[in-house]
Write a protein that holds these residues in place. Structure first.
Motif, PDB file in Angstrom:
ATOM      1  N   VAL A  91      45.143  40.923  46.763  1.00  0.00           N
ATOM      2  CA  VAL A  91      44.963  40.047  45.609  1.00  0.00           C
ATOM      3  C   VAL A  91      43.533  39.535  45.647  1.00  0.00           C
ATOM      4  O   VAL A  91      43.163  38.783  46.539  1.00  0.00           O
ATOM      5  N   ARG A  92      42.745  39.945  44.670  1.00  0.00           N
ATOM      6  CA  ARG A  92      41.324  39.654  44.662  1.00  0.00           C
ATOM      7  C   ARG A  92      40.945  38.770  43.486  1.00  0.00           C
ATOM      8  O   ARG A  92      41.438  38.951  42.377  1.00  0.00           O
ATOM      9  N   LEU A  93      40.051  37.821  43.710  1.00  0.00           N
ATOM     10  CA  LEU A  93      39.493  37.035  42.612  1.00  0.00           C
ATOM     11  C   LEU A  93      38.145  37.591  42.163  1.00  0.00           C
ATOM     12  O   LEU A  93      37.696  37.274  41.069  1.00  0.00           O
ATOM     13  N   GLY A  94      37.522  38.404  42.981  1.00  0.00           N
ATOM     14  CA  GLY A  94      36.215  38.922  42.628  1.00  0.00           C
ATOM     15  C   GLY A  94      36.260  39.903  41.470  1.00  0.00           C
ATOM     16  O   GLY A  94      37.078  40.816  41.442  1.00  0.00           O
ATOM     17  N   ILE A  95      35.372  39.689  40.524  1.00  0.00           N
ATOM     18  CA  ILE A  95      35.358  40.491  39.302  1.00  0.00           C
ATOM     19  C   ILE A  95      35.138  41.963  39.590  1.00  0.00           C
ATOM     20  O   ILE A  95      35.716  42.833  38.921  1.00  0.00           O
ATOM     21  N   THR A  96      34.344  42.274  40.578  1.00  0.00           N
ATOM     22  CA  THR A  96      33.978  43.668  40.823  1.00  0.00           C
ATOM     23  C   THR A  96      35.146  44.516  41.294  1.00  0.00           C
ATOM     24  O   THR A  96      35.052  45.746  41.298  1.00  0.00           O
ATOM     25  N   TRP A  97      36.246  43.899  41.688  1.00  0.00           N
ATOM     26  CA  TRP A  97      37.415  44.651  42.143  1.00  0.00           C
ATOM     27  C   TRP A  97      38.222  45.198  40.974  1.00  0.00           C
ATOM     28  O   TRP A  97      39.117  46.009  41.169  1.00  0.00           O
TER      29      TRP A  97
ATOM     30  N   GLY B  18      54.070  40.427  42.512  1.00  0.00           N
ATOM     31  CA  GLY B  18      54.123  39.052  42.055  1.00  0.00           C
ATOM     32  C   GLY B  18      54.308  38.026  43.155  1.00  0.00           C
ATOM     33  O   GLY B  18      54.335  36.821  42.883  1.00  0.00           O
ATOM     34  N   GLY B  19      54.428  38.463  44.392  1.00  0.00           N
ATOM     35  CA  GLY B  19      54.713  37.539  45.469  1.00  0.00           C
ATOM     36  C   GLY B  19      53.514  36.805  46.020  1.00  0.00           C
ATOM     37  O   GLY B  19      53.660  35.800  46.719  1.00  0.00           O
ATOM     38  N   SER B  20      52.315  37.274  45.711  1.00  0.00           N
ATOM     39  CA  SER B  20      51.102  36.640  46.210  1.00  0.00           C
ATOM     40  C   SER B  20      50.206  36.290  45.028  1.00  0.00           C
ATOM     41  O   SER B  20      50.017  37.110  44.132  1.00  0.00           O
ATOM     42  N   LYS B  21      49.679  35.074  45.061  1.00  0.00           N
ATOM     43  CA  LYS B  21      48.840  34.598  43.957  1.00  0.00           C
ATOM     44  C   LYS B  21      47.629  33.871  44.523  1.00  0.00           C
ATOM     45  O   LYS B  21      47.704  33.263  45.599  1.00  0.00           O
TER      46      LYS B  21
END
Length: 124
Positions: free
Chosen positions: A104-110, A55-58
């Protein structure tokens, strides 16, 4: 594996707020980084926010920065998306998803595991 169930969607007026929840079962959710995504009618699914295992990285999509907040409570195996200052363009089905990647990834494929989604409708 982990199973994900979203809740908290609904109809809200523009400028209002909603809080979405994503309950995880199966393998403990703290083993995964988590993300929220959305898909509006006729559009591709897009990333909204992501949070690290602890939870420390967003991370946030530019379209929601300053309005949405992602958080998690690993003791409850639940991830949240607090949505404030909602706009009509936020109308979509919102999905939570789990990723085994340590970053922490925003890409859907992850993301491997997905919930069924919850509808958010913002009236103008």
């Amino acid at each position: 594996q982990v199973q994900l169930v979203e809740s908290g969607g609904g109809l809200v007026q523009a400028g209002g707020s909603l809080r979405l929840s994503c309950a995880a079962s199966g393998r403990t959710s703290s083993s995964y980084s988590m993300g929220w995504f959305r898909q509006a009618p006729g559009k591709e699914r897009e990333s909204v926010a992501a949070i690290s295992r602890g939870g420390g990285s967003k991370r946030y999509a530019d379209s929601v920065k300053g309005r949405f907040t992602i958080s998690r409570d690993n003791a409850k195996d639940t991830v949240y998306l607090q949505m404030n200052s909602l706009k009509s363009e936020d109308t979509a089905v919102y999905y939570c998803a789990a990723s085994s990647d340590i970053n922490v990834r925003l890409g859907i494929t992850w993301y491997t595991y997905w919930g069924q989604g919850t509808q958010v409708t913002v009236s103008s």
